[in-house]
Design an enzyme around this catalytic site. Structure first.
Site, PDB file in Angstrom:
ATOM      1  N   ASP A  45       0.793  -1.040  -0.243  1.00  0.00           N
ATOM      2  CA  ASP A  45      -0.168  -0.104   0.175  1.00  0.00           C
ATOM      3  C   ASP A  45       0.866   1.219  -0.067  1.00  0.00           C
ATOM      4  O   ASP A  45       0.424   2.504  -0.272  1.00  0.00           O
ATOM      5  CB  ASP A  45      -1.088  -0.008   1.262  1.00  0.00           C
ATOM      6  CG  ASP A  45      -0.298  -0.052   2.330  1.00  0.00           C
ATOM      7  OD1 ASP A  45       0.993  -0.239   2.569  1.00  0.00           O
ATOM      8  OD2 ASP A  45      -1.105  -0.393   3.279  1.00  0.00           O
ATOM      9  N   SER A  46       2.265   1.173   0.026  1.00  0.00           N
ATOM     10  CA  SER A  46       3.234   2.283  -0.317  1.00  0.00           C
ATOM     11  C   SER A  46       2.873   2.796  -1.563  1.00  0.00           C
ATOM     12  O   SER A  46       3.415   3.981  -1.832  1.00  0.00           O
ATOM     13  CB  SER A  46       4.544   1.622  -0.061  1.00  0.00           C
ATOM     14  OG  SER A  46       4.708   0.628  -0.842  1.00  0.00           O
ATOM     15  N   ASP A  84      -0.392  -6.494   0.035  1.00  0.00           N
ATOM     16  CA  ASP A  84      -1.080  -5.960   1.381  1.00  0.00           C
ATOM     17  C   ASP A  84      -2.534  -5.896   1.398  1.00  0.00           C
ATOM     18  O   ASP A  84      -3.255  -5.546   0.462  1.00  0.00           O
ATOM     19  CB  ASP A  84      -0.505  -4.271   1.460  1.00  0.00           C
ATOM     20  CG  ASP A  84       0.747  -4.213   2.094  1.00  0.00           C
ATOM     21  OD1 ASP A  84       1.155  -4.946   2.858  1.00  0.00           O
ATOM     22  OD2 ASP A  84       1.337  -3.064   1.855  1.00  0.00           O
ATOM     23  N   GLU A 114      -1.175  -5.682   8.858  1.00  0.00           N
ATOM     24  CA  GLU A 114      -0.284  -4.816   9.900  1.00  0.00           C
ATOM     25  C   GLU A 114      -0.893  -4.930  11.285  1.00  0.00           C
ATOM     26  O   GLU A 114      -2.368  -4.753  11.334  1.00  0.00           O
ATOM     27  CB  GLU A 114      -0.206  -3.366   9.398  1.00  0.00           C
ATOM     28  CG  GLU A 114       0.516  -3.282   8.085  1.00  0.00           C
ATOM     29  CD  GLU A 114       0.482  -1.727   7.949  1.00  0.00           C
ATOM     30  OE1 GLU A 114       1.163  -1.358   6.682  1.00  0.00           O
ATOM     31  OE2 GLU A 114       0.234  -0.804   8.778  1.00  0.00           O
ATOM     32  N   GLU A 181       9.434  -3.924  10.705  1.00  0.00           N
ATOM     33  CA  GLU A 181       9.912  -2.622  10.228  1.00  0.00           C
ATOM     34  C   GLU A 181      10.001  -1.436  11.610  1.00  0.00           C
ATOM     35  O   GLU A 181       9.464  -1.295  12.467  1.00  0.00           O
ATOM     36  CB  GLU A 181       8.546  -1.563   9.244  1.00  0.00           C
ATOM     37  CG  GLU A 181       8.997  -0.588   8.854  1.00  0.00           C
ATOM     38  CD  GLU A 181       8.107   0.221   8.191  1.00  0.00           C
ATOM     39  OE1 GLU A 181       8.035   1.036   7.550  1.00  0.00           O
ATOM     40  OE2 GLU A 181       7.108  -0.518   7.778  1.00  0.00           O
TER      41      GLU A 181
END
Length: 266
Positions: A45-46, A84, A114, A181
Site C-alpha cells: 500500500d506504499s 497488502d 499490519e 519495520e
C-alpha cells in the site's frame, strides 16, 4: 528464475541464506526484478505514497491493490508475490475474507496485514482456509496517527518484550512470515531466532532472514526528498536499473546491506 514458493523461503531461512524482497507495482518492474534475482515482490500500500502522491498509505483501496497485483502477476517470472490488505480492509472477519480473496484471485501468493497479537484470530482463520499470511509488526504505517508519526518501535523493554511475545503468538496462530519495520536491530535478531518462519526486515538490522525496501527509495526516486535512515540508493554508481537491482541482491545475499548505519539501537 525457478518459481519461488513459501517452501523455498522457509528453506532459505534454514540454510541461512538471505531473502531478497522489493516492493513492486507493475508488470515492467516485476519482470526487471525477476531478471535481477529478486525472490519476493511486495505489492504494498506504499503505492499510495510513491505512485499516488498521498502523504500516507491510508487512502489506498483493496481494488487498487488488486489492480496492481494483477499487473505484477503479468510481468512476474517466478517471484513470490505478497499483497497488502489496506487500511480498514480487515476490520471485520467478513471484510478480511472478501478482500484477501480478491488479492489472491488477482495473483498474490500471500497477503500481508499490519498489527500485533490482535490479528491472531484473522490470521488463524485465513491460514485454515489456505491463505498464507505475513504479519507486519513494529512500525505499521496504517497506524501512523495512533503511533504519533513514523517512529522506531520496541525501544523500551516493555515494548520489546511485548513484540517478542506477539511475534511468537502470531506464528502460533498461523502466520507464515513476519515483517519487522523500524525496530532495534538487537530486538529484530531476537525475534528472528525465536520463530521458525522467515522474518523480513526494513530498518531492522542485518540479522533478519531477509530484507525489503520500497523500489522507488532504493532507486533514488522521491517526491519529498526525505529519505529514511534505512534506505540506500543503489542507483549510485550503476549504469542501469538492472545493475542497481542486481547490486541490491548481491549486497543482501552477501550481508553487506544493511550496514550498521541503516539500523536502529534500543
Amino acid at each position: 528464475m525457478p518459481d519461488i514458493t513459501l517452501t523455498t523461503l522457509q528453506s532459505l531461512k534454514l540454510k541461512g541464506e538471505k531473502i531478497t524482497m522489493l516492493t513492486c507495482y507493475d508488470a515492467t518492474f516485476a519482470h526487471a526484478s525477476c531478471q535481477a534475482g529478486i525472490e519476493v515482490l511486495l505489492v504494498g500500500d506504499s503505492l499510495g505514497m510513491v505512485l499516488q502522491g498521498n502523504d500516507s498509505t491510508l487512502p489506498v483501496t483493496t481494488d487498487e491493490l488488486a489492480y496492481h497485483t494483477a499487473s505484477v502477476k503479468r510481468g512476474n517470472d517466478g517471484a513470490f508475490i505478497i499483497a497488502d490488505l489496506p487500511f480498514m480492509g480487515y476490520a471485520t472477519l467478513e471484510q478480511t475474507f472478501q478482500n484477501a480473496g480478491k488479492l489472491m484471485q488477482a495473483g498474490a501468493h500471500m497477503i500481508k496485514v499490519e498489527g500485533a497479537v490482535w490479528l491472531a484470530e484473522s490470521i488463524r482463520l485465513l491460514a485454515e482456509r489456505g491463505v498464507p499470511v505475513c504479519a507486519h509488526m513494529g512500525l505499521t504505517p496504517q497506524s501512523v496517527n495512533l503511533l504519533g508519526g513514523y517512529k522506531v518501535q520496541g525501544r523500551n523493554e516493555a515494548q520489546a518484550r511485548q513484540m517478542r511475545a506477539d511475534a511468537i503468538a502470531l506464528e502460533q496462530a498461523g502466520a507464515a512470515m513476519i515483517l519487522l519495520e523500524c525496530v532495534p536491530s538487537e530486538l529484530a535478531a531476537e525475534i528472528t531466532q525465536a520463530v521458525k518462519v522467515p522474518v523480513i526486515g526494513i530498518g531492522a538490522g542485518s540479522a533478519t532472514d531477509g530484507q525489503v525496501l520500497v523500489l522507488h527509495d532504493m532507486l533514488g526516486l522521491s517526491i519529498t526528498g526525505r529519505v529514511p535512515k534505512f534506505v540506500k540508493n543503489f542507483m549510485t554508481g550503476q549504469a542501469s536499473i538492472h545493475d542497481a537491482l542486481s547490486a541490491y541482491v548481491a549486497e543482501v545475499k552477501g550481508v553487506t546491506f544493511p550496514g550498521a548505519e541503516h539500523g536502529f539501537s534500543a
